[in-house]
Design an enzyme around this catalytic site. Structure first.
Site, PDB file in Angstrom:
ATOM      1  N   GLN A  95       0.820  -1.217   0.000  1.00  0.00           N
ATOM      2  CA  GLN A  95       0.000   0.000   0.000  1.00  0.00           C
ATOM      3  C   GLN A  95       0.854   1.268   0.000  1.00  0.00           C
ATOM      4  O   GLN A  95       0.439   2.310   0.510  1.00  0.00           O
ATOM      5  CB  GLN A  95      -0.976  -0.009   1.177  1.00  0.00           C
ATOM      6  CG  GLN A  95      -2.125  -0.980   0.991  1.00  0.00           C
ATOM      7  CD  GLN A  95      -2.892  -0.740  -0.311  1.00  0.00           C
ATOM      8  OE1 GLN A  95      -3.066   0.386  -0.748  1.00  0.00           O
ATOM      9  NE2 GLN A  95      -3.327  -1.821  -0.945  1.00  0.00           N
ATOM     10  N   SER A  96       2.039   1.170  -0.576  1.00  0.00           N
ATOM     11  CA  SER A  96       2.934   2.325  -0.597  1.00  0.00           C
ATOM     12  C   SER A  96       2.380   3.456  -1.453  1.00  0.00           C
ATOM     13  O   SER A  96       2.108   3.275  -2.644  1.00  0.00           O
ATOM     14  CB  SER A  96       4.291   1.887  -1.157  1.00  0.00           C
ATOM     15  OG  SER A  96       5.063   3.005  -1.523  1.00  0.00           O
ATOM     16  N   ASN A  97       2.243   4.634  -0.849  1.00  0.00           N
ATOM     17  CA  ASN A  97       1.875   5.827  -1.613  1.00  0.00           C
ATOM     18  C   ASN A  97       3.027   6.257  -2.500  1.00  0.00           C
ATOM     19  O   ASN A  97       2.839   6.795  -3.576  1.00  0.00           O
ATOM     20  CB  ASN A  97       1.520   6.963  -0.654  1.00  0.00           C
ATOM     21  CG  ASN A  97       0.306   6.630   0.180  1.00  0.00           C
ATOM     22  OD1 ASN A  97      -0.769   6.423  -0.360  1.00  0.00           O
ATOM     23  ND2 ASN A  97       0.489   6.545   1.491  1.00  0.00           N
TER      24      ASN A  97
END
Ligand SMILES: *Cc1c(COP(=O)(O)O)cnc(C)c1O
Length: 334
Positions: A82-84
Site C-alpha cells: 500500500q505504498s503511496n
C-alpha cells in the site's frame, strides 16, 4: 557560518520537475481545532490529481529531475503493497515516459489488488515481490534490480524507500519555505508543524528548511513505522547529506531530530484505536480524509499533543487516503 540564503539559492539551481500543484492550500481547520482546543491549520499535500497527490510528489520532483538530467530511462524503487510512494512514482513515470519497476515488500497474495496496489497495476508499473519484510534489504534489492537493468543496457535510476534520498529530501526543504510564505501572508505565527514520519525524508527536509531559514515553526514528526533500527540517526544522516547538496556544511545530529514514537502502536501498518478515532474526528468535523497507515496515525499524535501547546499549529497532511480503499485497512473504521 553559511549565510542563510546561499543554500536556498543553490536549491533553486537543482534540477526539478513540476509534478505537484504548488503551493498546496494552507487551510484553517476551525471545527477540528476547536475540538482540540488549539488554532489549527492543515497543509493540504493530499490535494492533487488522483494518482499523484501526497508528500512523495514533492520528493519526486527533485529525484526524477536528477534522473532525467542523468539520462535515465527507467526508475526502480520499493515499498509496501500500500505504498503511496510507489504509486506516486508509477504515476510520475507514466507522465514522463519512464519505465517503473517496483520492488514490493513481502509475498504476493492471492487476493485481487486494492488501494494503491490496484493503482500500481493501472499505471502500468512492473511489480516484483521481494519476499522480504526488511526495509534495509528492500533498499538493497532496488540497487540489485538497477544493476540487472544496467547489465541489460538500460539506464535505471534507483530511488530508496519513500524517496527519502538526500536529493528527494530537497522537496521538503522547498516545501518548508513554501509554508513559511503562506503563514506570513496569512499573518499566522505558527509554533510547530506536526506530521507523520516513516522513511524520514519529510522530517529531514522540514528540519533542514527550518535550520537554513533560522526562523519559523519547528517540525514535530510522529514516527508511524519505525522502518530503520535508529530513525533519528537515519533522519540526521539524510538531512546532513541534503545540506551538502546545497553547498552547506550544516550537520544535524540525532539530538536535533524531533520524532515522537508514541503513535507507533504495533508498528508499520498496525491501525491503532487512536488513529481510528482521529480519522473519524477529522472526517466528521472537517470532511477531510486521513489514512490509517500514515496521516491518521500522525493526526492521532496531534490530538495527543494539542493540549500541551498554545499553538497555532500546522498539521502537514501528507496524503494517503488511497489506502482507505485497500482491503483490511478500512475495516476498523466502520
Ligand atoms: C510516506 C508517507 C509519509 C511519511 O513520509 P516520509 O518522508 O517517508 O517519512 C507520511 N504520510 C504519507 C501518506 C506517506 O505516504
Amino acid at each position: 557560518m553559511d549565510s542563510p540564503s546561499t543554500p536556498l539559492i543553490a536549491l533553486e539551481a537543482q534540477p526539478r520537475l513540476r509534478l505537484a500543484p504548488v503551493p498546496t492550500p494552507l487551510q484553517r481547520a476551525e471545527r477540528l481545532g476547536d475540538a482540540l482546543g488549539v488554532e489549527l491549520w492543515i497543509k493540504r499535500d493530499d490535494i492533487g490529481s488522483l494518482a499523484l497527490a501526497g508528500n512523495k510528489v514533492r520528493k519526486l520532483e527533485f529525484a526524477l529531475g536528477a534522473a532525467l538530467a542523468q539520462g535515465a530511462d527507467c526508475v526502480v524503487t520499493c515499498g509496501a503493497a500500500q505504498s503511496n510512494h510507489m504509486r506516486a512514482t508509477a504515476a510520475a513515470a507514466a507522465q514522463l515516459g519512464l519505465r517503473a519497476v517496483l520492488v514490493i515488500r513481502g509475498e504476493q497474495s492471492d487476493e485481487p489488488p486494492t488501494g494503491n496496489l490496484l493503482l500500481d497495476h493501472l499505471l502500468g508499473a512492473e511489480l516484483r515481490w521481494a519476499g522480504s519484510e526488511d526495509w534495509g534489504k528492500l533498499n538493497q534489492l532496488v540497487e540489485q534490480v538497477a544493476d540487472e537493468l544496467r547489465a541489460e543496457g538500460h539506464r535505471p535510476y534507483a530511488v530508496p524507500a519513500g524517496c527519502s534520498s538526500p536529493t528527494g529530501t530537497l522537496g521538503f526543504v522547498a516545501a518548508y519555505a513554501e509554508l513559511c510564505a503562506q503563514l506570513a501572508e496569512a499573518g499566522v505565527a505558527a509554533t510547530q508543524i506536526c506530521h507523520a514520519s516513516t522513511s524520514g525524508g519529510t522530517h529531514a527536509g522540514l528540519l533542514l528548511g527550518h535550520a537554513l531559514s533560522g526562523d519559523g515553526p519547528t517540525p514535530l514528526g510522529f514516527d508511524v513505522g519505525r522502518l530503520y533500527p535508529d530513525p533519528p540517526a537515519h533522519v540526521a544522516g539524510i538531512a546532513s547529506d541534503a545540506a551538502r547538496l546545497l553547498g552547506s556544511e550544516l550537520t544535524l545530529s540525532a539530538a536535533d531530530i524531533a520524532l515522537d514514537g508514541s503513535e507507533l502502536g504495533g508498528g508499520y501498518g498496525d491501525v491503532t484505536p487512536a488513529a481510528t478515532a482521529a480519522i473519524r474526528l477529522a472526517a466528521r468535523s472537517e470532511g477531510i480524509l486521513f489514512d490509517p497507515v500514515y496521516s491518521g496515525k500522525g493526526l492521532a499524535g496531534l490530538v495527543a499533543h494539542a493540549g500541551k501547546t498554545d499553538g497555532p499549529l500546522v498539521f502537514w497532511h501528507t496524503g494517503g487516503a488511497q489506502a482507505l480503499f485497500a482491503r483490511g485497512f478500512a475495516d476498523p473504521l466502520l
